[in-house]
Scaffold this active site. Structure first.
Site, PDB file in Angstrom:
ATOM      1  N   GLY A  81      31.893  19.582 -40.305  1.00  0.00           N
ATOM      2  CA  GLY A  81      30.563  20.168 -40.115  1.00  0.00           C
ATOM      3  C   GLY A  81      29.712  20.489 -39.062  1.00  0.00           C
ATOM      4  O   GLY A  81      28.459  20.607 -39.180  1.00  0.00           O
ATOM      5  N   LYS A  82      30.215  20.377 -37.911  1.00  0.00           N
ATOM      6  CA  LYS A  82      29.260  20.254 -36.878  1.00  0.00           C
ATOM      7  C   LYS A  82      28.912  21.513 -36.330  1.00  0.00           C
ATOM      8  O   LYS A  82      27.625  21.732 -36.332  1.00  0.00           O
ATOM      9  CB  LYS A  82      30.266  19.830 -35.364  1.00  0.00           C
ATOM     10  N   THR A  83      29.619  22.724 -36.621  1.00  0.00           N
ATOM     11  CA  THR A  83      29.032  24.174 -36.524  1.00  0.00           C
ATOM     12  C   THR A  83      28.438  24.426 -37.480  1.00  0.00           C
ATOM     13  O   THR A  83      27.368  25.220 -37.402  1.00  0.00           O
ATOM     14  CB  THR A  83      30.298  24.926 -36.069  1.00  0.00           C
TER      15      THR A  83
ATOM     16  N   HIS B 288      58.375   4.209 -54.890  1.00  0.00           N
ATOM     17  CA  HIS B 288      57.050   3.913 -54.136  1.00  0.00           C
ATOM     18  C   HIS B 288      56.185   3.730 -55.157  1.00  0.00           C
ATOM     19  O   HIS B 288      55.208   2.462 -54.774  1.00  0.00           O
ATOM     20  CB  HIS B 288      56.466   5.335 -53.388  1.00  0.00           C
TER      21      HIS B 288
ATOM     22  N   GLY C 141      36.336  20.033 -38.649  1.00  0.00           N
ATOM     23  CA  GLY C 141      36.302  20.286 -40.128  1.00  0.00           C
ATOM     24  C   GLY C 141      35.075  19.449 -40.692  1.00  0.00           C
ATOM     25  O   GLY C 141      34.795  19.603 -42.035  1.00  0.00           O
TER      26      GLY C 141
ATOM     27  N   ASP D  95      58.356   8.203 -44.050  1.00  0.00           N
ATOM     28  CA  ASP D  95      57.753   7.076 -44.237  1.00  0.00           C
ATOM     29  C   ASP D  95      58.233   5.974 -43.382  1.00  0.00           C
ATOM     30  O   ASP D  95      57.227   5.331 -43.065  1.00  0.00           O
ATOM     31  CB  ASP D  95      58.576   6.525 -45.621  1.00  0.00           C
TER      32      ASP D  95
ATOM     33  N   GLU E 226      60.619   8.602 -55.349  1.00  0.00           N
ATOM     34  CA  GLU E 226      59.173   8.243 -55.664  1.00  0.00           C
ATOM     35  C   GLU E 226      58.807   7.213 -56.616  1.00  0.00           C
ATOM     36  O   GLU E 226      57.935   6.635 -56.579  1.00  0.00           O
ATOM     37  CB  GLU E 226      58.858   9.702 -56.641  1.00  0.00           C
TER      38      GLU E 226
END
Length: 644
Positions: free
Chosen positions: A202-204, A423, A200, A495, A420
């Site tokens: 961007g090589k191609t 965290h 993903g 986690d 959450e």
């Protein structure tokens, strides 16, 4: 054209099969009889005889008393014609006279048409054998796609975030356009360029840009197109590919996913003469053998350079290895601009903030995020795409769309909010932690909630203290559950997995253990024929393995205890963040700061802000529907998605 020929061939074969089927099942050799025998048969079976009179012969059939069918053929001379006619008339036989036109039609159907079909099939097969250079059915022809100047509209203007790779490829194109500029100083054109990088990045896309910029022929093919079930076909296609390029030189060849044919050759267990090795050997010869390939440049792309054969990577074959890595913050900003050219944007859209909030995103991720934002805006009948759509699109790309199919209980929702909040609280109270960007408890994908961080800077190296802080942040969710409810759930599974992975690398790869010292333990499996992903080679004793386990346990327990102490000390702030999450379902980093400072939060919906109005209108219906989540019985739920 080749597809049409193949379809025609199979249709003809099918028709011949049908004809042969009917011939085998329906054709019976007739019994030859004379006039006397014909007279006896006529008297015995009479009108049951059915046949045709063709002028000098009668072909017919009858059924005997046992139900068996007999086919006969009577040939007679003109002088005996009256006698045959009398037999037919006296016994009232059902014999019809066949005119010459019907005779010729029967001959046409039974003889001429099958003959034409057979000749046509032979001509098709013969032409394919001839055009394939005596390679049956043209299996040895390379399936490369030829791209000439002007056929593709993608240029280097459509590529962003990989400036160094663009510069290298621009130089190659310049060499092909003006070789004298380099040759007068003794420079030689590179024979091969290998684009290396994660999926993903961007090589191609870079290769497509090269095809759009270059004014020379461009042959594109995939590595898997060389491999066939027939032995020798891959090597033949490699030869044919380079032959096509030599005829069009100067020419560029692009091989995508070259690891399909370029894997390391067999190491010697049970022999290694297989089709892939023949193809690889032929590729090595074509790239740098006795044959000269002046004016032919091979560009290849792979995301697995570790499995490629060493002979393929050496200078002289792939002279340049270009790394196409994940874009940095400036690169992501330019990628956002490239993919948003045709999208009407609201004035509040800030690509700088979006690029900072998407660390680790590849170019494909950003393109998907921009598309999702445009779809969300269209779904809400907006004329422009706002910052709110981009924020929601980021959540969709990271964790998937909101899940609203199963009802989540109040207890589980409260547990998610405290998880959450743990965290975010540990991250706020821990130095060297990335700032909290957003916390939400909206179920998405496999997670029931998420905590996002906005890194101040993108680091390539991490100190030991920073890694320990990352582990503490991951442990904050589980510690909050234990403090708030006296128990913990399987929601912290992801986690714990990530924390253990970081700790294990600190001990075994990065030499950050005081007990084990600056050493590494375990080497990657060096046997490619068994697969490089089968684990690490154990090069240490059982005593050292036990010490590694003790160190991993020690570090994780210490980090958990520190996170536990932070939350225990700030229990009131934990409850305040959790209650705000239960009310609003989502909090920004600034809103969390207000809660920690004891200040009131702004109204949930502000009439002065159009984005709040849009959000309120959108959620009006969703508030009447139950919140949906996933089945937690599988043990794969990630309640705390903390991006570190």
């Amino acid at each position: 054209m080749n597809n049409i020929k193949s379809i025609t061939l199979w249709v003809l074969i099918f028709l011949i099969g049908i004809i042969l089927f009917f011939i085998v099942n329906d054709f019976k050799s007739p019994e030859r009889i004379n006039v006397t025998q014909f007279s006896e048969i006529a008297k015995k079976y009479g009108s049951s005889i059915v046949g045709q009179d063709r002028g000098n012969k009668i072909e017919g059939e009858y059924t005997d008393e046992n139900g068996n069918k007999h086919v006969f053929k009577l040939g007679y001379q003109p002088r005996s014609g009256d006698e045959v006619t009398n037999i037919i008339r006296e016994n009232k036989l059902n014999i019809e006279e066949t005119p010459s036109s019907a005779l010729w039609s029967n001959i046409l159907i039974s003889v001429i048409i099958p003959l034409i079909v057979i000749i046509g099939i032979w001509m098709v097969i013969f032409r394919q054998i001839q055009s394939g250079g005596n390679k049956a059915m043209s299996f040895g022809k390379a399936k490369a796609k030829l791209i000439t100047e002007g056929q593709t509209k993608i240029t280097f203007k459509d590529v962003a975030g990989c400036d160094e790779a663009k510069e290298e490829l621009v130089e190659v194109i310049d060499f092909l356009k003006d070789p004298q500029k380099y040759q007068k100083l003794g420079g030689k054109i590179p024979k091969g360029i290998l684009l290396i990088g994660p999926p993903g990045t961007g090589k191609t896309l870079l290769a497509k840009a090269v095809a759009g910029e270059a004014s020379v022929p461009f042959l594109s093919i995939s590595g898997s197109d060389f491999v066939e079930m027939f032995v020798g076909v891959g090597a033949s296609r490699v030869r044919d590919l380079f032959d096509q390029a030599k005829k069009r030189k100067p020419c560029l060849i692009f091989v995508d996913e070259i690891d399909a044919v370029g894997r390391q050759r067999f190491a010697g267990i049970g022999g290694g003469h297989d089709e892939r090795e023949q193809t690889l050997n032929q590729l090595l010869v074509e790239m740098d053998g006795f044959n000269t390939n002046e004016g032919v440049i091979l560009i290849a792309a792979t995301n697995r350079p570790d499995v490629l054969d060493a002979a393929l990577l050496r200078p002289g074959r792939f002279d340049r290895q270009i790394m196409v890595d994940f874009p940095d913050v400036l690169g992501r900003e330019r990628i956002f601009e490239v993919h948003s050219r045709k999208i009407p944007l609201d004035k509040d859209v800030n690509f700088r903030i979006l690029s900072q909030a998407t660390p680790g995103f590849s170019g494909a991720d950003i393109a998907n995020m921009v598309n999702e934002a445009a779809l969300l805006a269209a779904r809400r009948n907006k004329k422009t795409v706002t910052m709110m759509e981009f924020e929601e699109a980021k959540d969709r790309v990271l964790m998937g769309p909101e899940r609203r199919s199963l009802v989540i209980s109040d207890k589980e929702r409260k547990n998610t909010a405290y998880h959450e909040a743990g965290h975010s609280l540990v991250a706020k109270m821990t130095p060297e932690s990335d700032p909290v960007h957003k916390v939400c408890i909206v179920p998405r994908g496999r997670s029931l909630g998420a905590t996002y961080h906005l890194p101040k800077e993108e680091l390539k190296t991490y100190s030991k203290n920073r890694l320990l802080n990352m582990i503490m942040n991951l442990m904050g969710g589980r510690a909050a559950e234990e403090i708030a409810f006296g128990e913990y759930t399987n929601g912290a599974g992801n986690d714990l997995h990530r924390a253990t992975e970081i700790t294990h690398k600190m001990v075994c790869e990065w030499g950050m253990s005081e007990a084990l010292g600056p050493r590494t333990f375990g080497e990657p499996n060096a046997m490619p024929f068994l697969g490089r992903d089968m684990g690490r080679f154990k090069d240490y004793s059982e005593q050292t393995a036990a010490l590694i386990d003790d160190e991993v346990k020690k570090i994780t327990n210490e980090c958990y205890q520190k996170a536990f102490d932070i939350i225990q000390t700030n229990r009131e702030k934990l409850a305040a963040i959790a209650e705000a999450l239960l009310e609003r379902e989502s909090l920004s980093g600034e809103e969390i700061d207000l809660i920690l400072e004891g200040k009131p939060l702004p109204p949930l919906f502000d009439d002065d802000k159009s984005s709040r109005d849009d959000k309120k209108a959108e959620d009006k219906e969703s508030q009447e529907r139950p919140i949906k989540t996933i089945d937690t019985n599988t043990g794969k739920v990630d309640l705390g998605f903390t991006r570190t």
